[in-house]
Structure formats: C-alpha cells, structure tokens
Design a protein around this motif. Structure first.
Motif, PDB file in Angstrom:
ATOM      1  N   TRP A  65     -10.628  -1.271 -30.135  1.00 15.32           N
ATOM      2  CA  TRP A  65     -10.203  -0.850 -31.355  1.00 15.32           C
ATOM      3  C   TRP A  65      -8.797  -1.481 -31.797  1.00 15.32           C
ATOM      4  CZ3 TRP A  65     -13.895   1.213 -33.489  1.00 15.32           C
ATOM      5  CH2 TRP A  65     -15.087   2.013 -32.872  1.00 15.32           C
ATOM      6  N   GLY A  66      -8.856  -1.659 -32.959  1.00  9.73           N
ATOM      7  CA  GLY A  66      -7.383  -2.324 -33.469  1.00  9.73           C
ATOM      8  C   GLY A  66      -7.534  -3.713 -34.107  1.00  9.73           C
ATOM      9  N   SER A  67      -6.455  -4.356 -34.167  1.00 11.25           N
ATOM     10  CA  SER A  67      -6.541  -5.786 -34.830  1.00 11.25           C
ATOM     11  C   SER A  67      -6.970  -6.747 -33.918  1.00 11.25           C
ATOM     12  CB  SER A  67      -5.015  -5.854 -35.464  1.00 11.25           C
ATOM     13  OG  SER A  67      -4.697  -5.237 -36.628  1.00 11.25           O
ATOM     14  N   TYR A  68      -6.335  -6.561 -32.734  1.00  9.09           N
ATOM     15  CA  TYR A  68      -6.296  -7.649 -31.594  1.00  9.09           C
ATOM     16  C   TYR A  68      -6.950  -6.847 -30.423  1.00  9.09           C
ATOM     17  CZ  TYR A  68      -2.174  -5.334 -29.429  1.00  9.09           C
ATOM     18  OH  TYR A  68      -1.560  -4.461 -28.997  1.00  9.09           O
ATOM     19  N   GLY A  69      -7.427  -7.710 -29.273  1.00 11.68           N
ATOM     20  CA  GLY A  69      -8.168  -7.360 -28.176  1.00 11.68           C
ATOM     21  C   GLY A  69      -8.612  -8.605 -27.390  1.00 11.68           C
ATOM     22  N   ALA A  70      -8.119  -8.602 -26.372  1.00 11.72           N
ATOM     23  CA  ALA A  70      -8.597  -9.587 -25.371  1.00 11.72           C
ATOM     24  C   ALA A  70      -8.500  -9.167 -24.027  1.00 11.72           C
ATOM     25  CB  ALA A  70      -7.450 -10.964 -25.636  1.00 11.72           C
ATOM     26  N   ASN A  71      -8.669  -9.992 -22.939  1.00  6.45           N
ATOM     27  CA  ASN A  71      -8.779  -9.579 -21.494  1.00  6.45           C
ATOM     28  C   ASN A  71      -7.790  -8.693 -20.861  1.00  6.45           C
ATOM     29  OD1 ASN A  71     -10.087 -12.180 -22.413  1.00  6.45           O
ATOM     30  ND2 ASN A  71     -11.196 -11.937 -20.337  1.00  6.45           N
ATOM     31  N   ALA A  72      -6.548  -8.671 -21.587  1.00  7.51           N
ATOM     32  CA  ALA A  72      -5.525  -8.047 -20.915  1.00  7.51           C
ATOM     33  C   ALA A  72      -5.379  -6.715 -21.682  1.00  7.51           C
ATOM     34  CB  ALA A  72      -4.183  -8.738 -20.880  1.00  7.51           C
ATOM     35  N   ASP A  73      -6.172  -6.419 -22.792  1.00  7.64           N
ATOM     36  CA  ASP A  73      -5.870  -5.332 -23.665  1.00  7.64           C
ATOM     37  C   ASP A  73      -7.319  -4.262 -23.388  1.00  7.64           C
ATOM     38  OD1 ASP A  73      -3.878  -6.492 -25.195  1.00  7.64           O
ATOM     39  OD2 ASP A  73      -5.542  -7.598 -26.135  1.00  7.64           O
ATOM     40  N   PRO A  74      -6.690  -2.935 -23.283  1.00 13.15           N
ATOM     41  CA  PRO A  74      -7.731  -2.038 -22.960  1.00 13.15           C
ATOM     42  C   PRO A  74      -9.088  -2.104 -24.050  1.00 13.15           C
ATOM     43  CG  PRO A  74      -6.141  -0.917 -24.078  1.00 13.15           C
ATOM     44  CD  PRO A  74      -5.645  -2.265 -23.849  1.00 13.15           C
ATOM     45  N   ALA A  75     -10.061  -2.016 -23.317  1.00 11.09           N
ATOM     46  CA  ALA A  75     -11.455  -2.154 -23.913  1.00 11.09           C
ATOM     47  C   ALA A  75     -12.125  -0.677 -23.983  1.00 11.09           C
ATOM     48  CB  ALA A  75     -12.445  -3.262 -23.333  1.00 11.09           C
ATOM     49  N   TRP A  76     -12.727  -0.447 -24.954  1.00  8.73           N
ATOM     50  CA  TRP A  76     -13.517   1.060 -24.760  1.00  8.73           C
ATOM     51  C   TRP A  76     -14.863   1.185 -24.498  1.00  8.73           C
ATOM     52  CZ3 TRP A  76     -17.833   1.964 -27.520  1.00  8.73           C
ATOM     53  CH2 TRP A  76     -17.997   1.269 -28.608  1.00  8.73           C
ATOM     54  N   GLN A 132       5.176 -17.909 -38.827  1.00 10.19           N
ATOM     55  CA  GLN A 132       4.259 -16.882 -39.121  1.00 10.19           C
ATOM     56  C   GLN A 132       3.335 -16.357 -38.040  1.00 10.19           C
ATOM     57  OE1 GLN A 132       1.922 -19.987 -41.299  1.00 10.19           O
ATOM     58  NE2 GLN A 132       0.696 -20.381 -39.531  1.00 10.19           N
ATOM     59  N   ILE A 133       3.491 -14.744 -38.388  1.00 10.31           N
ATOM     60  CA  ILE A 133       2.723 -14.099 -37.062  1.00 10.31           C
ATOM     61  C   ILE A 133       1.322 -13.755 -37.669  1.00 10.31           C
ATOM     62  CG2 ILE A 133       2.705 -11.796 -35.597  1.00 10.31           C
ATOM     63  CD1 ILE A 133       5.765 -11.789 -35.982  1.00 10.31           C
ATOM     64  N   THR A 134       0.210 -14.404 -36.769  1.00 17.01           N
ATOM     65  CA  THR A 134      -1.064 -14.515 -37.146  1.00 17.01           C
ATOM     66  C   THR A 134      -1.992 -13.895 -36.020  1.00 17.01           C
ATOM     67  OG1 THR A 134      -1.012 -16.859 -36.716  1.00 17.01           O
ATOM     68  CG2 THR A 134      -0.716 -16.108 -38.897  1.00 17.01           C
ATOM     69  N   ARG A 135      -3.120 -13.699 -36.252  1.00 18.13           N
ATOM     70  CA  ARG A 135      -4.349 -13.365 -35.559  1.00 18.13           C
ATOM     71  C   ARG A 135      -5.108 -14.698 -35.109  1.00 18.13           C
ATOM     72  NH1 ARG A 135      -7.113 -10.944 -38.765  1.00 18.13           N
ATOM     73  NH2 ARG A 135      -8.753 -12.337 -38.625  1.00 18.13           N
ATOM     74  N   HIS A 136      -5.378 -15.084 -33.870  1.00 18.64           N
ATOM     75  CA  HIS A 136      -5.981 -15.967 -33.454  1.00 18.64           C
ATOM     76  C   HIS A 136      -7.548 -15.552 -33.081  1.00 18.64           C
ATOM     77  CE1 HIS A 136      -6.681 -19.577 -30.789  1.00 18.64           C
ATOM     78  NE2 HIS A 136      -7.361 -18.915 -29.944  1.00 18.64           N
ATOM     79  N   ASP A 137      -8.485 -15.904 -33.625  1.00 20.97           N
ATOM     80  CA  ASP A 137      -9.786 -15.509 -33.425  1.00 20.97           C
ATOM     81  C   ASP A 137     -10.684 -16.450 -32.475  1.00 20.97           C
ATOM     82  OD1 ASP A 137      -9.266 -13.004 -34.558  1.00 20.97           O
ATOM     83  OD2 ASP A 137      -9.859 -14.084 -36.684  1.00 20.97           O
ATOM     84  N   CYS A 138     -10.832 -16.110 -31.374  1.00 20.46           N
ATOM     85  CA  CYS A 138     -11.625 -17.062 -30.578  1.00 20.46           C
ATOM     86  C   CYS A 138     -13.126 -16.743 -30.938  1.00 20.46           C
ATOM     87  CB  CYS A 138     -11.474 -16.778 -29.000  1.00 20.46           C
ATOM     88  SG  CYS A 138     -12.512 -17.785 -27.866  1.00 20.46           S
TER      89      CYS A 138
END
Lengths: 277, 253
Positions: A54-65, B122-128
């Motif tokens: 949930w939210g703007s970002y999320g990758a391996n180190a972040d909590p996944a629901w 700039q602080i931006t979002r990197h989308d893989c």
C-alpha cells in the motif's frame, strides 16, 4: 431484449424471443477472450515481483500485505500476518521444465506458461488496448442503443430494500426467478452493471496508474488510488473480483439452463420457460 | 426459393474472405507472425499516444518524508570495464563522459565540468518493470544543457547511453528519443539522496528519464552518442534488455 415496461404479462412458456443484440453478443465473447489473455499474462507479470504493497512505494525491504514465496520445495501465501502453505499451486508448482518450479502462480495459469516477463507484458499491454477501447466503445453504444437504460439500469421499485431482500432470499434458496419476458432480475442488473461500469473501469484506471507516462499526464490517478503501489494492489484485487464474478456467472448459467442461455448469447434467441410458482 | 443477400451473409463473407484468399494463395501468415504483430501492437499504440499527448508533462515529485527508507539496487551493481575500475580507484577524478555522434561539437566532460552546469534536484518514483517502486532524490545536470553544449545535428533522432558495465558479454546501453532528451526532468545524475551517486546506483553518472521504467535509467554512463536511427546500434532494438530479452523500447507503460 424486446420488452421493457413495468408490468409485462408473462410470455407463454416456449416462446422464442430475441434477447441479446448483436453488439452485446459480439463484445461478450471478444471480452471473454481478451479478459482471459489479460488475466493469464497479468499473473505472469505478477510472478516477476509477487508482493503487494500500500502507498506510493514498495520494494523488497518494505512491508508487503500479500506475498507468495517459496522456501526450498514448499510454497507459501502470506496475507498480512497469516501464512498458508500452498505447495503445488502457489509458490512452488509443477512447471513445463520440471516437477519443482519456484514461481508464484503456476504454469497452467499464466501466459506464457514459463517465466517470461517481457512476453507477458507484450501480451498484457497489447490486449489492454483492445479491451479498454472495446469497453469504452461498448459503453457508448449501450447508452445509444438503449441497452443500458432498458436492460441494465435497475428501476426504482427494484432497488427498494424489500425487493432486494426478496431477490437475495430467492437466490440463496436456489429459487432463481425465471425471466418470463427476457428481462434481467435486479441482482443480475446490479452484477452486470457493477462489472461493466465499476470493476472493469477500475481495472483500466488502476492499470494506468502503474504507467509512469500515464500518471505524468493524469497525476490524479495517483491520488485516486493512493499511490502507484496501492494502484497495483487495487488492480490485483479487482482482477480477483472479476474472476469471482465469472465463477458465479458460470454457476448461474448452469443452474438457469446452460443450453438456452449459451444459445441466447450466440444467436440472440432465448426460450421462455414456465414461470416459477 | 431465391437466396437473398442478407446483412448476415455479407458480414460473414467479409470476415471469411481475407483468410480464404490468403489461404488459397498460400500466403496465410504463420501463427508466429500473427503473435509477433499482435504483441507488438501495445508498444506501437502507447508510443504513438506518448509522442502526441503530454510531451512535457512532469512526473510527480515527492517531499523528502515520502522517500523509501531503503532504495534497492537492481541489474548490474557495479561497473566492470577496465577503464571504469581504474577510474573508481581515483574516486572518478580522471573520469570523463564522452558525447559524440551526430553533434557539431563532440567533447568530453569531467565530473567537475558537469557540476558547474546548472543543476536540478528531484525526488521521484523509480518504477521497475518487475512491479516494485522506490522513491529517491536525484541531483544532476539536465540533459538539455549538455546537448546545448555539443549542438545536435539536424538529423539526430535518438540518444544512446553507453555504459561501463558488460553483462552476459554485451555492453549495457539504452536509448531515448528527443522528446525525453529535452524533457525538463531528464537529468544526468551525479548525486543520490544528497551524496555522490553510490556505485550500486551507477557511479559516477546515470540517466534519470522519469517517465519511463527502471531499465531505461542507464547506470555507469560513459558515452552519449547521438544517432539518426537505432537499427545499427547493438542488435537494433534500442537497448540491452530490448535486444536480449524482447522488452519494449518505449517503457512509459
């Protein structure tokens, strides 16, 4: 459908009516094919990173629901705090190249049936164009030819709690009302309307939220879904709800008379059954 | 009974005619060809829309408190060419970026040369492409300033970013068109989260083209080449992943 007034007399059993317009039938079957491609290629895309946030970002180190993962030759599904062993289906399953394949969704459910993110993306993002344009076209056409107003929009009387409760009760007791004039009952209307005007647009918009180009042009999409990773989660949940709808829809068709209903969605012609007492 | 020409008959004939004619003349396209052109449609349509709508629309920029606590690395996490390894020994003091190809004034830029040009943070979002996202801060020189210094020739259409990492025997490269090249958020970043660009994220210089997916964000950039066409670069698909695995060149979706 040919009749629409509030108090239609039941047609005699055995009457053949023209139930579905050509546009409805054609788009029904095309969207079946497109939705299947979208689902299976989407599951392969999910396999590239089988975690949801949930939210703007999320990758391996972040909590996944939600997370699907493998530990050795055992597969697991984790939903929040709960972990379920899913070996054989999720996480670890039989693959095209061997009996123990560490992959989130199994080979039989994905397109292609082996791990190939770029091919899955090409299938998904090409099909998405046809599906989105077709949905918009069908939506506009349904307004113009009266399909929406005549067949799908519930009447006020049908939305009264008592009527809704009665319909729900009948469905739950497996006493599905037979259509005596070809029209849909209120639960059908709400389901079809919910899918075509709610779920599918939500899928299209949440899908666009994952596109860095689309959200530069329409940044409100990020706010609508609460960030790109929330959009990705909503996309996945909405796809799951669509699968649920299809399952229920198939059960209903089988219960209501598969031959008659299948035929009416192919030729348009529907045979009226005797009303239920 | 005379057979009448009905709408149904006409529609059926119109649908059946092309495959029948193609089949009869032996020109029926193979399943592989059909599949290839079908699965190429999405990129073609998306690119057509991107090049017409919102050419200068900005990617969202975030406040510092919305940054990812940890910004993971991906792909090559170090350069590996002899020149890059040697440059790293000296803290990239003698490192240079070469800009050439279809430009009027090809030249080399040291890090110091780039750092005196106007900068952008700039602080931006990197989308893989895999699906994950990370938000981080980037500081660097807008690519447009570098291009103004070297003066693109009139027939330049794409910029190719050559990288100091060799993967699976091939030099990593990526390319963008001039819409992205002159986009205000397209920068050559030499700093990340207020420190010099870490090795794992492409030291000493990487591309940020914020309206495309992660694999377009070339790391360890050592040379920028302006070209008229991508067909003679690499295997002709415009990038490392495009060449070896069939990923889309246009990665804005």
């Amino acid at each position: 459908m040919t009749t629409s007034s509030d108090h239609t007399d039941p047609l005699p059993a055995g009457t053949i009516i023209y139930r579905h317009a050509l546009s409805t039938r054609v788009w029904h079957w095309i969207s079946v094919a497109l939705a299947l491609i979208l689902l299976m290629s989407g599951l392969m895309i999910f396999n590239a990173h089988p975690r949801l946030y949930w939210g703007s970002y999320g990758a391996n180190a972040d909590p996944a629901w939600l997370e699907i993962y493998a530990q050795g030759n055992r597969g697991f599904l984790r939903l929040g705090e709960r972990t379920l062993e899913t070996t054989g289906v999720l996480g670890v399953s039989k693959g095209p190249f061997g009996p123990v394949n560490q992959i989130a969704f199994p080979s039989w459910a994905t397109l292609p049936n082996y791990y190939d993110l770029s091919a899955a993306r090409r299938w998904h993002l090409s099909t998405a164009w046809f599906f989105a344009l077709g949905t918009i076209g069908f939506g506009i056409w349904s307004i113009l030819n009266g399909h929406l107003r005549r067949d799908l929009a519930p009447r006020w009387s049908e939305l009264k709690p008592r009527h809704l409760a009665k319909e729900c009760g009948n469905h739950l007791r497996m006493r599905h009302p037979h259509s005596t004039d070809g029209s849909y009952n209120v639960l059908q209307k709400l389901a079809y309307l919910g899918v075509t005007a709610g779920l599918i647009p939500a899928l299209i918009l949440s899908g666009l939220t994952m596109s860095p180009w689309a959200v530069s042009v329409a940044p409100w999409l990020l706010d609508l879904f609460g960030g790109r990773q929330s959009g990705r989660s909503v996309h996945f949940i909405a796809a799951g709800l669509l699968v649920g709808f299809v399952a229920l829809h198939l059960v209903m068709v089988v219960l209501a008379g598969p031959i008659n209903h299948l035929r009416s969605m192919i030729t348009g012609r529907f045979r009226i059954k005797a009303p239920r007492r | 009974m005379t057979r009448r020409i009905t709408r149904r008959l006409l529609l059926g004939a119109a649908l059946a005619a092309p495959p029948l004619i193609l089949g009869a003349t032996g020109n029926l396209p193979s399943w592989k060809r059909i599949k290839q052109s079908y699965t190429a449609t999405g990129e073609r349509l998306s690119h057509a829309v991107y090049s017409r709508i919102g050419r200068s629309a900005l990617a969202r920029e975030y406040p510092p408190e919305e940054m990812s606590p940890e910004f993971r690395t991906n792909g090559a996490t170090t350069g590996n060419t002899p020149a890059w390894l040697e440059a790293r020994e000296s803290g990239f003091a003698n490192w240079t970026l070469q800009v050439d190809g279809l430009v009027h004034a090809p030249r080399r830029f040291s890090l110091a040369d780039l750092q005196v040009l106007p900068l952008r943070s700039q602080i931006t979002r990197h989308d893989c492409v895999e699906g994950w996202s990370a938000i981080g801060g980037w500081t660097g020189v807008p690519l447009s300033h570098v291009l103004e210094a070297v003066q693109l020739q009139a027939d330049a259409r794409y910029l190719v970013f050559w990288c100091s990492d060799v993967m699976r025997g091939f030099q990593y490269y990526e390319s963008i068109d001039l819409i992205d090249a002159f986009h205000p958020q397209t920068i050559l970043a030499y700093a990340m989260n207020r420190v010099p660009l870490p090795v794992g994220h492409g030291a000493p210089l990487r591309l940020r083209a914020e309206r495309q997916l992660g694999y377009k964000q070339a790391k360890f950039v050592e040379r920028i080449e302006a070209v008229a066409s991508l067909s003679s670069v690499g295997f002709g698909n415009g990038g490392f992943w495009e060449d070896i695995a069939g990923y889309e060149w246009y990665a804005g979706i």
